[in-house]
Every structure is written in structure tokens, then in C-alpha cells.
Design a protein around this motif. Structure first.
Motif, PDB file in Angstrom:
ATOM      1  N   ALA A   1      54.656  86.866  19.154  1.00  0.00           N
ATOM      2  CA  ALA A   1      55.812  86.023  18.861  1.00  0.00           C
ATOM      3  C   ALA A   1      55.457  85.157  17.661  1.00  0.00           C
ATOM      4  CB  ALA A   1      56.176  85.141  20.056  1.00  0.00           C
ATOM      5  N   PHE A   2      56.483  84.695  16.983  1.00  0.00           N
ATOM      6  CA  PHE A   2      56.288  83.789  15.847  1.00  0.00           C
ATOM      7  C   PHE A   2      57.194  82.598  16.088  1.00  0.00           C
ATOM      8  CE2 PHE A   2      56.228  82.274  11.488  1.00  0.00           C
ATOM      9  CZ  PHE A   2      54.926  82.540  11.113  1.00  0.00           C
ATOM     10  N   GLU A   3      56.636  81.566  16.715  1.00  0.00           N
ATOM     11  CA  GLU A   3      57.463  80.458  17.184  1.00  0.00           C
ATOM     12  C   GLU A   3      56.653  79.166  17.213  1.00  0.00           C
ATOM     13  OE1 GLU A   3      58.378  81.962  21.106  1.00  0.00           O
ATOM     14  OE2 GLU A   3      56.654  80.936  21.975  1.00  0.00           O
ATOM     15  N   GLN A   4      57.367  78.066  17.306  1.00  0.00           N
ATOM     16  CA  GLN A   4      56.722  76.755  17.358  1.00  0.00           C
ATOM     17  C   GLN A   4      55.780  76.649  18.544  1.00  0.00           C
ATOM     18  OE1 GLN A   4      56.978  73.902  19.507  1.00  0.00           O
ATOM     19  NE2 GLN A   4      58.258  74.929  21.044  1.00  0.00           N
TER      20      GLN A   4
ATOM     21  N   LEU B   1      52.923  93.540  16.816  1.00  0.00           N
ATOM     22  CA  LEU B   1      54.305  93.187  16.497  1.00  0.00           C
ATOM     23  C   LEU B   1      54.376  91.665  16.455  1.00  0.00           C
ATOM     24  CD1 LEU B   1      54.527  96.169  17.383  1.00  0.00           C
ATOM     25  CD2 LEU B   1      56.721  95.611  18.431  1.00  0.00           C
ATOM     26  N   MET B   2      54.595  91.109  15.280  1.00  0.00           N
ATOM     27  CA  MET B   2      54.374  89.677  15.055  1.00  0.00           C
ATOM     28  C   MET B   2      55.467  88.773  15.604  1.00  0.00           C
ATOM     29  SD  MET B   2      51.444  89.103  13.682  1.00  0.00           S
ATOM     30  CE  MET B   2      51.655  87.434  13.078  1.00  0.00           C
ATOM     31  N   ALA B   3      56.673  89.289  15.804  1.00  0.00           N
ATOM     32  CA  ALA B   3      57.766  88.461  16.310  1.00  0.00           C
ATOM     33  C   ALA B   3      58.309  89.068  17.593  1.00  0.00           C
ATOM     34  CB  ALA B   3      58.875  88.338  15.269  1.00  0.00           C
ATOM     35  N   GLY B   4      58.865  88.201  18.435  1.00  0.00           N
ATOM     36  CA  GLY B   4      59.396  88.668  19.708  1.00  0.00           C
ATOM     37  C   GLY B   4      60.686  87.950  20.054  1.00  0.00           C
ATOM     38  N   LEU B   5      60.929  87.765  21.358  1.00  0.00           N
ATOM     39  CA  LEU B   5      62.156  87.147  21.850  1.00  0.00           C
ATOM     40  C   LEU B   5      61.913  85.651  22.032  1.00  0.00           C
ATOM     41  CD1 LEU B   5      63.086  89.851  24.510  1.00  0.00           C
ATOM     42  CD2 LEU B   5      63.638  89.806  22.072  1.00  0.00           C
ATOM     43  N   SER B   6      62.351  84.865  21.069  1.00  0.00           N
ATOM     44  CA  SER B   6      62.022  83.433  21.038  1.00  0.00           C
ATOM     45  C   SER B   6      63.246  82.560  20.805  1.00  0.00           C
ATOM     46  CB  SER B   6      60.987  83.164  19.939  1.00  0.00           C
ATOM     47  OG  SER B   6      59.803  83.888  20.146  1.00  0.00           O
TER      48      SER B   6
ATOM     49  N   ASP C   1      65.386  75.786  17.816  1.00  0.00           N
ATOM     50  CA  ASP C   1      65.631  74.430  17.311  1.00  0.00           C
ATOM     51  C   ASP C   1      64.475  73.917  16.461  1.00  0.00           C
ATOM     52  OD1 ASP C   1      68.068  74.291  18.541  1.00  0.00           O
ATOM     53  OD2 ASP C   1      67.378  73.122  20.263  1.00  0.00           O
ATOM     54  N   PHE C   2      63.342  74.604  16.511  1.00  0.00           N
ATOM     55  CA  PHE C   2      62.149  74.159  15.793  1.00  0.00           C
ATOM     56  C   PHE C   2      61.942  75.018  14.538  1.00  0.00           C
ATOM     57  CE2 PHE C   2      61.614  72.876  20.150  1.00  0.00           C
ATOM     58  CZ  PHE C   2      61.049  71.616  20.080  1.00  0.00           C
ATOM     59  N   PRO C   3      61.761  74.399  13.371  1.00  0.00           N
ATOM     60  CA  PRO C   3      61.603  75.148  12.119  1.00  0.00           C
ATOM     61  C   PRO C   3      60.442  76.128  12.156  1.00  0.00           C
ATOM     62  CG  PRO C   3      61.962  72.823  11.670  1.00  0.00           C
ATOM     63  CD  PRO C   3      61.764  72.938  13.149  1.00  0.00           C
ATOM     64  N   GLY C   4      60.660  77.269  11.510  1.00  0.00           N
ATOM     65  CA  GLY C   4      59.629  78.287  11.387  1.00  0.00           C
ATOM     66  C   GLY C   4      59.706  79.376  12.433  1.00  0.00           C
ATOM     67  N   THR C   5      60.414  79.131  13.514  1.00  0.00           N
ATOM     68  CA  THR C   5      60.514  80.118  14.587  1.00  0.00           C
ATOM     69  C   THR C   5      61.322  81.325  14.131  1.00  0.00           C
ATOM     70  OG1 THR C   5      60.334  78.456  16.335  1.00  0.00           O
ATOM     71  CG2 THR C   5      61.386  80.535  16.918  1.00  0.00           C
ATOM     72  N   VAL C   6      60.814  82.508  14.448  1.00  0.00           N
ATOM     73  CA  VAL C   6      61.517  83.769  14.214  1.00  0.00           C
ATOM     74  C   VAL C   6      61.813  84.390  15.567  1.00  0.00           C
ATOM     75  CG1 VAL C   6      61.364  86.091  13.240  1.00  0.00           C
ATOM     76  CG2 VAL C   6      60.355  84.158  12.011  1.00  0.00           C
ATOM     77  N   SER C   7      63.067  84.749  15.810  1.00  0.00           N
ATOM     78  CA  SER C   7      63.426  85.394  17.074  1.00  0.00           C
ATOM     79  C   SER C   7      64.160  86.693  16.796  1.00  0.00           C
ATOM     80  CB  SER C   7      64.307  84.468  17.926  1.00  0.00           C
ATOM     81  OG  SER C   7      64.586  85.062  19.178  1.00  0.00           O
TER      82      SER C   7
ATOM     83  N   CYS D   1      50.406 101.685  26.479  1.00  0.00           N
ATOM     84  CA  CYS D   1      50.434 100.377  27.142  1.00  0.00           C
ATOM     85  C   CYS D   1      51.131  99.365  26.246  1.00  0.00           C
ATOM     86  CB  CYS D   1      49.007  99.916  27.440  1.00  0.00           C
ATOM     87  SG  CYS D   1      48.863  98.201  27.976  1.00  0.00           S
ATOM     88  N   LEU D   2      52.033  98.565  26.825  1.00  0.00           N
ATOM     89  CA  LEU D   2      52.671  97.456  26.135  1.00  0.00           C
ATOM     90  C   LEU D   2      52.062  96.165  26.656  1.00  0.00           C
ATOM     91  CD1 LEU D   2      56.438  98.549  26.375  1.00  0.00           C
ATOM     92  CD2 LEU D   2      54.708  99.242  24.698  1.00  0.00           C
ATOM     93  N   LEU D   3      51.560  95.331  25.742  1.00  0.00           N
ATOM     94  CA  LEU D   3      50.868  94.102  26.136  1.00  0.00           C
ATOM     95  C   LEU D   3      51.389  92.935  25.318  1.00  0.00           C
ATOM     96  CD1 LEU D   3      48.548  92.795  27.807  1.00  0.00           C
ATOM     97  CD2 LEU D   3      47.032  93.317  25.881  1.00  0.00           C
ATOM     98  N   SER D   4      51.812  91.865  26.006  1.00  0.00           N
ATOM     99  CA  SER D   4      52.317  90.672  25.331  1.00  0.00           C
ATOM    100  C   SER D   4      51.515  89.449  25.736  1.00  0.00           C
ATOM    101  CB  SER D   4      53.793  90.441  25.689  1.00  0.00           C
ATOM    102  OG  SER D   4      54.297  89.281  25.033  1.00  0.00           O
ATOM    103  N   PHE D   5      51.576  88.412  24.909  1.00  0.00           N
ATOM    104  CA  PHE D   5      51.021  87.114  25.267  1.00  0.00           C
ATOM    105  C   PHE D   5      52.129  86.079  25.399  1.00  0.00           C
ATOM    106  CE2 PHE D   5      48.440  83.310  25.110  1.00  0.00           C
ATOM    107  CZ  PHE D   5      47.232  83.706  25.680  1.00  0.00           C
ATOM    108  N   HIS D   6      53.280  86.377  24.851  1.00  0.00           N
ATOM    109  CA  HIS D   6      54.429  85.462  24.858  1.00  0.00           C
ATOM    110  C   HIS D   6      55.262  85.694  26.114  1.00  0.00           C
ATOM    111  CE1 HIS D   6      58.051  83.397  23.818  1.00  0.00           C
ATOM    112  NE2 HIS D   6      58.729  84.496  23.557  1.00  0.00           N
TER     113      HIS D   6
END
Length: 257
Positions: A31-34, A69-74, A79-85, A111-116
Motif C-alpha cells: 500500500a502507499f498511504e499515510q 505491488l506498491m499501492a492497494g486499497l487505501s 484525507d491524508f496527502p500522498g496516499t494512493v488508493s 501465493c498472495l501476501l499483503s501487509f496492509h
């Protein structure tokens, strides 16, 4: 060598690696988020990439790890600048393209693996649909976020962290992990950062409906105070062990000690 980093292979090397019938493809989804005023926007992507490589290194069979995959469901962080959803359909298309590439290499297990946390339900449902619609390839997702967070929490407490029950985003757990993985130079001052710690009934539902800022103006759940690289190492080791055990059971893999 069990950890095979796909992005550094040539096309012919990728084909050769996939010829091993015990090989598994692994797609790290970040994910790419605050992450509050003190952690990088790429925290989840950084951590899932580290987790994937450590898990792969603990397996006896070849684990072919794709680029993260650098961005996810965010959407709840927008509301926070820089977040990509991403839209769910967009993330699904990305996953389909990576799975197609792995399948074209000759792999039959992915295998699908997430941290977000916001990705977990989606990738679980996506994997289930794949196994219905694509019977020629086994797609499995680690999608038990409550278990994932519990493993982090227990390891953090054992390492000496004093954790609020809400610690799940940019609190002492994730701050410790980033201190361990990236060092202090990538973490801004956090001793005075205040996150949401009350844990009032329904707070998660409010956050999901109205966004993170409705619950925590700082964007943090928990408090980062007391975070340490030593605790981060312990938390990471616990997560690696958790995912390795899951992969072993799910794909009938052997593991190294």
C-alpha cells in the motif's frame, strides 16, 4: 537457493526457475498511504517485500517472488496527502496480469501476501474466485488479518512494548518494524505523536465509513512511544514464522530450520 527475486532474472532464467515443479510464485501486495507524521508512505510495501523475502528464504522449495505491488486499497486514508488508493477492479487487474505472467512461465501455484490490512479481505476473495475460474492454477492468499495482527501484538508485548489495544497502524508495532528494517534515519521524531487509543465500541466501523481522520487526526492507531528496533526484529521474526507455517500447510512445502 529458495528465494528467487523475479525482477533480477532474465526471461530465459525465469522459464528455467519455473521448470521446478515444486516452485511457488509469491506476489507481495503493499500500500502507499499515510503512516502518521513519522513513518514513510511506503511502509506497508516496504514491509511486505521484506516479509516475502524472509519467508522465501525459509523454504526448501523455490519461491519465485514478483516485484511488490506498491499501492492497494487505501480509500479510508485519502484525507491524508500522498496516499494512493486503487479501485478494487484495478488491483484485481494487476493481480490477474502477474498471475498470468507466472502461469505463462509454467508455475501452477501462486501465493498472495499483503501487509496492509485493507487488502486482506479482497485478496482472500480474489484467490477463491481464481480457484473457481482457473482450475489449472492454485492461488492462495494469507487473508486472516486478525491472526496476523495478533501475532504482531503478542510478539511486541513479549519484546517489552506497552501497547494500546488499538495499536494497528503506525503505532509502536509498525514503528518498531521500520526502525528495524530501515533504521532511525527513515523515521521522523515520534515520541510526542498521539494516536487513537480509546477503543470505543464501533470505532472500526466509524473509521471504515468516514475515514481514518474521523477517528485519529494524526492518522495513527495506538501510540508509537517506546518503539525500538529490537522489538521490530522480534515482531518480524514472529510474522515470518507465522507465514512460513501457513505456506507449508497450504502448499505442502518443506521448510528449513
Amino acid at each position: 537457493m529458495s528465494f528467487i527475486d523475479l525482477k533480477y532474472l532474465t526471461s530465459s532464467e525465469a522459464k528455467e526457475a519455473a521448470m521446478n515443479q515444486s516452485a511457488v510464485g509469491l506476489i507481495p501486495i503493499g500500500a502507499f498511504e499515510q503512516h502518521g507524521p513519522h513513518l514513510p508512505l511506503g511502509t506497508d510495501s516496504i514491509m511486505v517485500e521484506v516479509l516475502a523475502s524472509e519467508v522465501a528464504a525459509r523454504c526448501s522449495e523455490p519461491i519465485i517472488v514478483t516485484p511488490t505491488l506498491m499501492a492497494g486499497l487505501s480509500s479510508h486514508h485519502l484525507d491524508f496527502p500522498g496516499t494512493v488508493s486503487l479501485e478494487p477492479a484495478t488491483l484485481g487487474s494487476e493481480l490477474a496480469s502477474y498471475i498470468n505472467a507466472l502461469s505463462n512461465m509454467g508455475l501452477t501455484r501462486v501465493c498472495l501476501l499483503s501487509f496492509h490490512g485493507g487488502n486482506f479481505n479482497f485478496i482472500g476473495e480474489y484467490a477463491d474466485n481464481c480457484n473457481i475460474n482457473r482450475p489449472n492454477i492454485q492461488v492462495e492468499a494469507y487473508n486472516d488479518f486478525h491472526r496476523f495482527l495478533h501475532v504482531m501484538f503478542e510478539a511486541g508485548v513479549e519484546a517489552g512494548l506497552i501497547l494500546a489495544p488499538t495499536d494497528s497502524h503506525a503505532g509502536a508495532l509498525e514503528t518498531s518494524l521500520i526502525l528495524h528494517v530501515l533504521g532511525k534515519k527513515r523515521v521522523r521524531p515520534f515520541e510526542m505523536v498521539n494516536g487513537y487509543t480509546a477503543g470505543d465500541p464501533g470505532w472500526m466501523e466509524i473509521m471504515q465509513a468516514k475515514g481514518v481522520s474521523a477517528i485519529s487526526p494524526s492518522g495513527v492507531f495506538g501510540n508509537p512511544f517506546g518503539a525500538s528496533p529490537e522489538a521490530g526484529e522480534a515482531i518480524l521474526n514472529a510474522l515470518v514464522e507465522e507465514v512460513v507455517i501457513w505456506m507449508k500447510e497450504t502448499f505442502s512445502l518443506k521448510t528449513t530450520s
